[in-house]
Design an enzyme around this catalytic site. Structure first.
Site, PDB file in Angstrom:
ATOM      1  N   SER A  29      39.148 -10.032 -14.047  1.00 39.70           N
ATOM      2  CA  SER A  29      38.232  -8.883 -14.009  1.00 39.70           C
ATOM      3  C   SER A  29      38.511  -8.027 -12.781  1.00 39.70           C
ATOM      4  CB  SER A  29      36.777  -9.360 -13.994  1.00 39.70           C
ATOM      5  OG  SER A  29      36.587 -10.355 -13.001  1.00 39.70           O
ATOM      6  N   ASP A  60      42.335 -17.103 -12.686  1.00 45.68           N
ATOM      7  CA  ASP A  60      42.770 -16.688 -14.019  1.00 45.68           C
ATOM      8  C   ASP A  60      44.270 -16.530 -14.101  1.00 45.68           C
ATOM      9  OD1 ASP A  60      40.681 -16.474 -15.829  1.00 45.68           O
ATOM     10  OD2 ASP A  60      40.078 -14.486 -15.114  1.00 45.68           O
ATOM     11  N   LYS A  78      42.635 -20.915 -15.238  1.00 42.02           N
ATOM     12  CA  LYS A  78      41.869 -20.601 -16.445  1.00 42.02           C
ATOM     13  C   LYS A  78      42.738 -19.748 -17.362  1.00 42.02           C
ATOM     14  CE  LYS A  78      38.145 -17.596 -16.518  1.00 42.02           C
ATOM     15  NZ  LYS A  78      38.576 -16.549 -17.460  1.00 42.02           N
ATOM     16  N   GLU A  92      32.271 -17.046 -23.319  1.00 39.59           N
ATOM     17  CA  GLU A  92      31.772 -15.694 -23.005  1.00 39.59           C
ATOM     18  C   GLU A  92      31.203 -15.048 -24.273  1.00 39.59           C
ATOM     19  OE1 GLU A  92      34.476 -13.261 -20.764  1.00 39.59           O
ATOM     20  OE2 GLU A  92      33.271 -11.446 -21.065  1.00 39.59           O
TER      21      GLU A  92
HETATM   22  O1  KIV Z   1      37.840 -12.430 -15.251  1.00 43.63           O
HETATM   23  C1  KIV Z   1      36.659 -12.792 -15.175  1.00 43.63           C
HETATM   24  O2  KIV Z   1      35.899 -12.413 -14.283  1.00 43.63           O
HETATM   25  C2  KIV Z   1      36.171 -13.705 -16.190  1.00 43.63           C
HETATM   26  C3  KIV Z   1      34.680 -13.865 -16.292  1.00 43.63           C
HETATM   27  C4  KIV Z   1      34.119 -12.716 -17.042  1.00 43.63           C
HETATM   28  C5  KIV Z   1      34.314 -15.155 -16.886  1.00 43.63           C
HETATM   29  O3  KIV Z   1      36.928 -14.269 -16.922  1.00 43.63           O
END
Ligand code: KIV
Length: 274
Positions: free
Chosen positions: A56, A94, A122, A191
């Protein structure tokens, strides 16, 4: 400002075992996104359990309109910054769009994130990821699998839409969750799914679940930091709450979020989907 002297409310590092024990004990897990050292220090002072270096950051830091342009180098840069500000929170990072489309490629890129300071990676997707999750897990890399609304697939979904609304779609998310658990996933993140489905999934899997727009029954909650302090001037999703109110400073806002997640007053019914 905080980096040298900041103390964490946690007296020792939060680990995967801590998070698994929290599920067993029914203690809610708190998670907030962070992309830099200063906010990470303050989150530690407030006592957050886990920090997500989310892609994000493409939107909230880089000003892009989706997470797709974010690169693995961007993720490593921000993971390293978060690591420097961190004391005891567990750090998830991520994997960026297309950095894990094949298992060996995923292993190389996950290794970069772990070396930058992540405690877990993730990735977004369902059973097609099982071989990748198995490989990372066998090589000692903890994995969180993100299901439901997976923002890297926004163009496939035709927008940021609630997932798992029909019985068939809900059954598929359950089936995919179980396949990922079998492959070795350590955490599942859901989500934008109906509240009842969040409950069913959390009861069905033996590993911690973290939700965003998934109702109050998941084992933990995550919010994007900028959303929870009112720094989002665009569309505000239904599951967001601004905690920087009532004359609180930033630390107090994070503390209020943590308290409300722990005592299950956040998310309320108004933040969930049917
Ligand atoms: O990238 C992010 O912040 C996310 C959240 C919305 C869970 O994956």
């Amino acid at each position: 400002m905080y980096s040298d002297n900041a103390k964490s409310k946690h007296t020792k590092p939060v680990t995967l075992s801590t998070l698994k024990k929290m599920k067993e004990d029914k203690e809610k897990i708190t998670c907030v996104t962070s992309y830099d050292s200063s906010f990470t220090s303050v989150l530690n002072v407030a006592g957050v359990d886990t920090i997500l270096v989310g892609d994000s950051l493409g939107m909230v830091i880089q000003g892009r309109d989706s997470t797709l342009p974010v690169t693995i180098e961007d993720m490593c840069y921000h993971t390293a910054a978060v690591k420097r500000g961190n004391t005891n929170a567990f750090i998830l990072s991520d994997m960026s769009f297309m950095s894990y489309s094949k298992p060996e490629q995923a292993l190389d890129n996950a290794a970069k994130l772990m070396q930058a300071g992540a405690s877990m990676v993730k990735l977004e997707g369902g059973s097609w990821l099982a071989d990748t999750v198995r490989l990372l897990s066998q090589r000692g890399i903890p994995v969180c699998a993100h299901l439901g609304l997976t923002p890297q697939s926004v163009h496939k979904f035709g927008g940021y839409k609630v997932q798992g609304k029909s019985q068939e779609a809900a059954d598929l998310i359950l089936e995919e969750s179980l396949a990922l658990v079998e492959a070795g996933a350590d955490i599942l993140l859901y989500e934008c799914i109906p509240t009842e489905l969040g409950k069913t999934l959390t009861e069905a899997v033996p590993i911690p679940t973290i939700g965003i727009g998934a109702g109050p029954h998941t084992d933990g909650q995550v919010l994007v930091l900028q959303d929870m302090i009112g720094l989002n001037l665009g569309h505000i999703p239904k599951f967001v709450k601004n905690f920087l109110t009532d004359g609180r400073n930033i630390t107090e806002a994070f503390e209020a979020y943590i308290k409300e997640v722990k005592d299950m007053t956040f998310p309320g019914p108004e933040h969930g989907f049917k």
